[in-house]
Structure formats: C-alpha cells, structure tokens
Scaffold this active site. Structure first.
Site, mmCIF file in Angstrom:
data_model
loop_
_atom_site.group_PDB
_atom_site.id
_atom_site.type_symbol
_atom_site.label_atom_id
_atom_site.label_comp_id
_atom_site.label_asym_id
_atom_site.label_seq_id
_atom_site.Cartn_x
_atom_site.Cartn_y
_atom_site.Cartn_z
ATOM 1 N N PHE A 151 45.758 40.069 32.967
ATOM 2 C CA PHE A 151 45.939 41.002 31.845
ATOM 3 C C PHE A 151 47.389 41.450 31.680
ATOM 4 O O PHE A 151 47.777 41.928 30.619
ATOM 5 C CB PHE A 151 45.038 42.246 32.023
ATOM 6 C CG PHE A 151 45.589 43.262 33.000
ATOM 7 C CD1 PHE A 151 46.542 44.198 32.593
ATOM 8 C CD2 PHE A 151 45.183 43.275 34.323
ATOM 9 C CE1 PHE A 151 47.072 45.124 33.487
ATOM 10 C CE2 PHE A 151 45.706 44.195 35.227
ATOM 11 C CZ PHE A 151 46.655 45.115 34.802
ATOM 12 N N CYS A 283 53.558 41.770 38.828
ATOM 13 C CA CYS A 283 53.452 41.145 40.155
ATOM 14 C C CYS A 283 54.805 41.149 40.859
ATOM 15 O O CYS A 283 54.880 40.881 42.043
ATOM 16 C CB CYS A 283 52.937 39.721 40.031
ATOM 17 S SG CYS A 283 54.094 38.698 39.154
ATOM 18 N N GLU A 382 48.015 45.754 47.584
ATOM 19 C CA GLU A 382 48.639 45.800 46.262
ATOM 20 C C GLU A 382 47.909 46.873 45.445
ATOM 21 O O GLU A 382 46.704 46.755 45.200
ATOM 22 C CB GLU A 382 48.515 44.442 45.564
ATOM 23 C CG GLU A 382 49.167 44.424 44.202
ATOM 24 C CD GLU A 382 48.972 43.110 43.459
ATOM 25 O OE1 GLU A 382 47.834 42.611 43.395
ATOM 26 O OE2 GLU A 382 49.970 42.591 42.926
HETATM 27 P P1 NAD Z 1 42.269 39.158 38.026
HETATM 28 O O1 NAD Z 1 42.329 38.290 39.232
HETATM 29 O O2 NAD Z 1 41.251 40.220 37.969
HETATM 30 O O3 NAD Z 1 42.016 38.248 36.717
HETATM 31 C C1 NAD Z 1 42.790 37.092 36.488
HETATM 32 C C2 NAD Z 1 41.940 36.091 35.694
HETATM 33 O O4 NAD Z 1 40.826 35.692 36.496
HETATM 34 C C3 NAD Z 1 41.370 36.677 34.410
HETATM 35 O O5 NAD Z 1 41.443 35.685 33.413
HETATM 36 C C4 NAD Z 1 39.933 37.011 34.769
HETATM 37 O O6 NAD Z 1 39.067 36.896 33.671
HETATM 38 C C5 NAD Z 1 39.590 35.966 35.819
HETATM 39 N N1 NAD Z 1 38.626 36.445 36.815
HETATM 40 C C6 NAD Z 1 38.455 37.728 37.240
HETATM 41 N N2 NAD Z 1 37.494 37.784 38.182
HETATM 42 C C7 NAD Z 1 37.046 36.509 38.354
HETATM 43 C C8 NAD Z 1 36.064 35.915 39.206
HETATM 44 N N3 NAD Z 1 35.357 36.647 40.059
HETATM 45 N N4 NAD Z 1 35.885 34.587 39.133
HETATM 46 C C9 NAD Z 1 36.600 33.832 38.279
HETATM 47 N N5 NAD Z 1 37.551 34.342 37.450
HETATM 48 C C10 NAD Z 1 37.782 35.661 37.487
HETATM 49 O O7 NAD Z 1 43.747 39.727 37.812
HETATM 50 P P2 NAD Z 1 44.214 40.818 36.761
HETATM 51 O O8 NAD Z 1 43.711 42.151 37.185
HETATM 52 O O9 NAD Z 1 43.953 40.362 35.381
HETATM 53 O O10 NAD Z 1 45.804 40.760 36.977
HETATM 54 C C11 NAD Z 1 46.485 41.467 37.980
HETATM 55 C C12 NAD Z 1 46.761 40.597 39.177
HETATM 56 O O11 NAD Z 1 47.493 39.448 38.791
HETATM 57 C C13 NAD Z 1 47.608 41.287 40.230
HETATM 58 O O12 NAD Z 1 47.095 40.993 41.496
HETATM 59 C C14 NAD Z 1 48.986 40.665 40.051
HETATM 60 O O13 NAD Z 1 49.808 40.680 41.191
HETATM 61 C C15 NAD Z 1 48.597 39.278 39.682
HETATM 62 N N6 NAD Z 1 49.691 38.583 39.008
HETATM 63 C C16 NAD Z 1 50.376 37.658 39.721
HETATM 64 C C17 NAD Z 1 51.440 37.014 39.138
HETATM 65 C C18 NAD Z 1 52.217 35.986 39.906
HETATM 66 O O14 NAD Z 1 52.938 35.247 39.283
HETATM 67 N N7 NAD Z 1 52.096 35.902 41.215
HETATM 68 C C19 NAD Z 1 51.816 37.313 37.823
HETATM 69 C C20 NAD Z 1 51.073 38.263 37.120
HETATM 70 C C21 NAD Z 1 50.010 38.903 37.736
#
Ligand code: NAD
Length: 499
Positions: A151, A283, A382
C-alpha cells in the site's frame, strides 16, 4: 454521496471482480470510505494470466525500439497527469501531496530507464571461440510475469516492475493493494493510452485468493513481490516450489548511526524527514538512531524534541502539512500497542504523539523513545509508523554490531565527517542500501533497489540492470558456418586451444 465502485482492467477492458468480497477504500485523513471494489477471484486472476499468455506471443516479437516508443509516450502522459496521480495517491494513502508527486517522479524515472531498453538488452559476442566458431548471448523475455505490491507506494513500487518487464518483451499481471488501488488502475489506463496493446498489462485488485492463483498457475514464469516479511517469505517459498523465479522485497528496521564528529543539526534535520516523512510508512524510513556516545545522544535528543513537537500534522490538501495519517485504524492501533509495550519494557518516551489519535481519521503524532535496548519489541519489530527509537552505544564498533545483528538489512546510514569511518562502515555493514550523510539512500532507476537478510528473498534486486536480468532469460548461441566445418567426427569439446 454515492461511492464509486472501481473495476479491474483485463485485456484493456474494465471488469467487475467476482470474489464476493468488497474492499472498502478509505481516505485515512477523514476515516471515511471513499471508494469500493469487489476483489478479483482466482477465476478473474486466471483470466488475466491467460490473456497475458496469449498476448505474449505477439508482444515478445515486437522489436525493443518499438516497445521503447511506448515508454517515451508513457513518460509524457505521466508528466501530464502527475497532479491527478498524486491526488489519487494522497486521497487513499494519506501522504502529503508533495510526497505523492515525488513518488510519481521516482517511478517515472524507471520508465525513462526503459526508453533505452535496446541498450540494456544488448548482448555479448565473442568471435573465434574455436576454429570458425562464434558465440553470442541473447536476453529473451520470460513470458507472463506478475507483480504483487504494497500500500505504501501506490505509484512507485508498481513502476519498479511492469515497465521493465514489458520493455523486456514480457506480459504482466499486476496485483494492486486492495487499500490504494486507484493510482495503479489509472497508470494502467495511461499505459494503454500510450499505445500498449490490450492484454500486455492486466491489472487486478485482490487479496490472498488472487495471489494464490498467481503462485499456482503454471503460465506465470516470474513473480515480483514488495510487502511485509511474513507474506513475502510465503510468496517466495510457494512461488519457488512451483518453479517460478521469485524476488520478494520485504520489511525493514533501518538504523542511522550518528558519530560524535557529525554535524548534529544537519543530522537531526535528516532524522526528522527520514523518520516522520510519510508517517514512517516507508520501507527505507529511519526507525532507529544509534547515537555513539552519551553527549551525542543528549544533544540529538535536545534538538529532536522541539522539531517533533512542532510537526504539522493533517490532511494532504493543506499545503502546510508535513505528516499525514497512517493507512488504517488497524495500523493506528498496532502502533499505539507498540508504544505501550515500549513504555512497559522500560524505554523513555520523550515525545508522545498518541493524543493525535483523538482526531477524526487515522492520525498519530510523532513519537520519540530514548534508552531503547535491543531486546525491546520497539527495537526488534518493524512498527511502520512515526515512532523513532534512540539506542545509546559507546563506540562505533558497538553501533556496527547492532546493525549487523538485526534480522533485517534493507537500508542504513552513517552520519560522520570522517572518511575512514564511513569507508569501514560501507565495506562492513550487512545491509543492501547504505547512505553516507544521506538518511534514505533509495537507489535511482539506473541502479537497483534491494536489501539483504530478511529484507529480500530470492536474491534479485529490483529495477536497473538487476531488473532487466530478472525479467529475461539468457540464451547462449554457439555457431559455425559450413566453410569452417572440420572433416570427421569430434569426440571432445572443442576449444580455442585446439586451433
Ligand atoms: P502486505 O505484506 O500486507 O501486503 C503486500 C501485498 O501482499 C498486498 O498486495 C496484499 O494484498 C498482499 N497480501 C497481504 N496478505 C497476504 C497473504 N496472506 N497472502 C498473499 N498475499 C497477501 O504489506 P503492506 O502492509 O501493504 O506494505 C507494508 C510492508 O511492505 C512493510 O513491511 C514494508 O517494509 C514493506 N515494503 C517493503 C519495500 C521494500 O522494497 N523492501 C518497499 C515498500 C514496502
């Protein structure tokens, strides 16, 4: 007020989802629902994958320079629509308008990189590897690739993926975050306006059901994921078990070391932007400051407190605002529970932003903890919110060990005037992206973005040449023409030394 129902984009057409689950999309600054979408079912996602597979046959034959022409046009359209895209981001994410415009710009730089895709797909040629034999490489597209995005960067993170994959000749299924889908859907429309044939980019909005179809469908050859570590680890293992190439960029706990010789005023300004920009939902946000020496810690904290207390918090449409809300009620509650556990575990809460939670919307003010230790959950986990921890150490060696012992290794920074210390740090720190007097060292488009340790699974960083390598497979061709053929059978591998 009637609430707009969004649609997925498959084969260039807007279609409704069929999962039976409706996702509410909020404006986090008001806490009100502003849009809805019925999530993509596994059947909808399968259709997107099958359409992508059919489109691959023609798209992979389009010369790279012609694919690049679409990227040039796409870049123009992104520039023209930057304000509209940023508005969609801010409405659903809550970040300030200038921050949202900044992320559109960083995503667009990846599109600019892709306008030169001919150059990045160039191959190696070796003449006369043996008698009359030449050898050369081709970088060919994989087929159907998929991207699953978080998101927190509704424009930039998707643009880390699909422009590179598509410019390399692949087709793409983009699975947007169900919390912030509007910008990604609009970017998909603009891609079609730029001349992309239908079926090359198919965009769905969904949850685990859509993701599992991507992970289990044998037509999908490569999966890029950006999101939290638990989900990323699942996607990496499940995708790999199904013989897909997977890159999963995950969570982080980014430390900034402040040495006693650093310019402390400059360091404290850098900390404010890096810890509280985008409400800490990056992140690459700095969530831990490691102060070397008590005097450094005392002076930094003295400088940080008034700056955090005077952060202007509010909705993105007020141009004075520096920090918006967090994404959801659940996220706000999780952050508050971390603050409570920090207090219980003995850290000193120097600035308490919890009073902001009384406002409407999902706000929380900037928080600052001093005397944080490495066993506390505010240090290990985190939090993904505007909560900054200060850890006090006596020496640089202790600071380096702290960073290296943490399970995450996404980004880090050192603030110092001493070249030897900075060089030792950049050589020895176990982290993928390192800043020297730069608090958020996010690599630009021609370099590649990616962490180490539990911040990245699958080994491949994203965009830049690593992105081109991820979305292509290498073919090596060895050839000889009739005039070079020797008489008689050969029973050994030939080499240049035989000649
Ligand atoms: P999230 O893991 O909840 O969701 C990411 C994606 O996975 C979304 O499209 C979501 O629909 C999907 N998803 C969620 N739960 C799932 C499941 N159980 N099974 C399959 N798919 C699932 O992450 P978020 O809250 O949207 O984003 C924040 C996180 O992203 C933080 O941990 C942040 O550090 C990380 N992030 C990392 C980077 C990087 O480059 N390392 C960049 C941006 C964000």
């Amino acid at each position: 007020m009637s609430i707009n129902h969004l649609k997925h984009i498959i084969n260039g057409e807007k279609v409704s989802g069929t999962s039976g689950r409706i996702f509410d999309i909020y404006n986090p600054a008001s806490g009100k629902i502003i849009r809805k979408i019925e999530g993509a079912s596994s059947k909808d996602t399968k259709k997107a994958i099958e359409i992508s597979n059919v489109a691959f046959k023609e798209w992979s034959q389009v010369p790279p320079s012609k694919r690049a022409q679409i990227m040039f046009k796409y870049r123009e359209l992104i520039i023209k629509h930057t304000d509209e895209l940023a508005e969609l981001i801010s409405q659903e994410h809550g970040k300030t308008f200038s921050d949202a415009k900044g992320e559109v710009g960083r995503g667009m730089e990846v599109v600019e990189y892709c306008t030169a895709i001919n150059n990045h797909l160039k191959s190696d040629f070796s003449a006369d590897v043996s008698n009359g034999i030449d050898s050369h490489n081709l970088r060919q597209p994989m087929g159907v690739c998929a991207g699953i995005v978080p998101f927190n960067f509704p424009a930039m993170v998707p643009m880390w993926m699909y422009p590179v994959a598509i410019a390399c000749g692949n087709t793409f299924v983009l699975k947007l975050s169900e919390k912030v889908p509007s910008c990604g859907l609009r970017l998909t429309e603009l891609m079609h306006e730029a001349g992309l044939p239908n079926g090359v980019l198919n965009t769905v909005v969904g949850d685990k059901e859509a993701v599992d179809e991507i992970l289990h469908n044998s037509l999908v050859r490569a999966v890029s994921f950006v999101g939290s570590t638990n989900v990323g680890e699942y996607i990496y293992h499940e995708g790999s078990n199904n013989n897909k190439r997977v890159q999963a960029l995950c969570g982080a706990k980014n430390h900034m070391i402040v040495m006693p010789d650093a310019d402390l005023e400059q360091s404290s300004d850098a900390i404010i932007g890096a810890a509280f920009g985008s409400a800490g939902e990056r992140c690459m946000a700095i969530s831990v400051v490691v102060a070397v020496g008590d005097e450094t810690a005392d002076r930094l904290i003295e400088s940080l407190i008034p700056k955090i207390n005077s952060l202007k918090i509010g909705s993105y449409n007020d141009p004075e605002v520096e920090m918006g809300p967090v994404i959801s009620k659940a996220s706000q509650e999780k952050i508050v529970s971390y603050i409570e556990s920090g207090i219980k575990q003995g850290a000193d809460l120097k600035v308490d932003g919890r009073s902001e939670t009384e406002k409407e919307g999902f706000f929380i003010g900037g928080c600052l903890f001093d005397n944080v230790t490495s066993d506390m959950s505010i240090y290990t986990d985190e939090i993904f919110g505007p909560v900054l921890s200060v850890v006090r150490v006596s020496t640089y060696d202790e600071a380096l060990k702290l960073v290296n012992d943490h399970e995450y290794g996404n980004g880090t920074a050192i603030f110092t005037r001493d070249g030897d210390t900075a060089r030792h740090f950049t050589s020895n720190v176990q982290v993928g992206m390192v800043g020297v007097n730069i608090p958020i060292p996010v690599p630009v488009a021609m370099h590649s973005f990616g962490g180490w340790k539990r911040s990245l699974f699958g080994g491949s960083s994203i965009h830049g040449m690593e992105g081109v390598r991820f979305y292509t497979q290498l073919k090596t061709i060895t050839s000889r023409w009739p005039s070079g053929i020797r008489k008689g059978a050969q029973f050994h591998f030939e080499s240049g030394k035989d000649v």
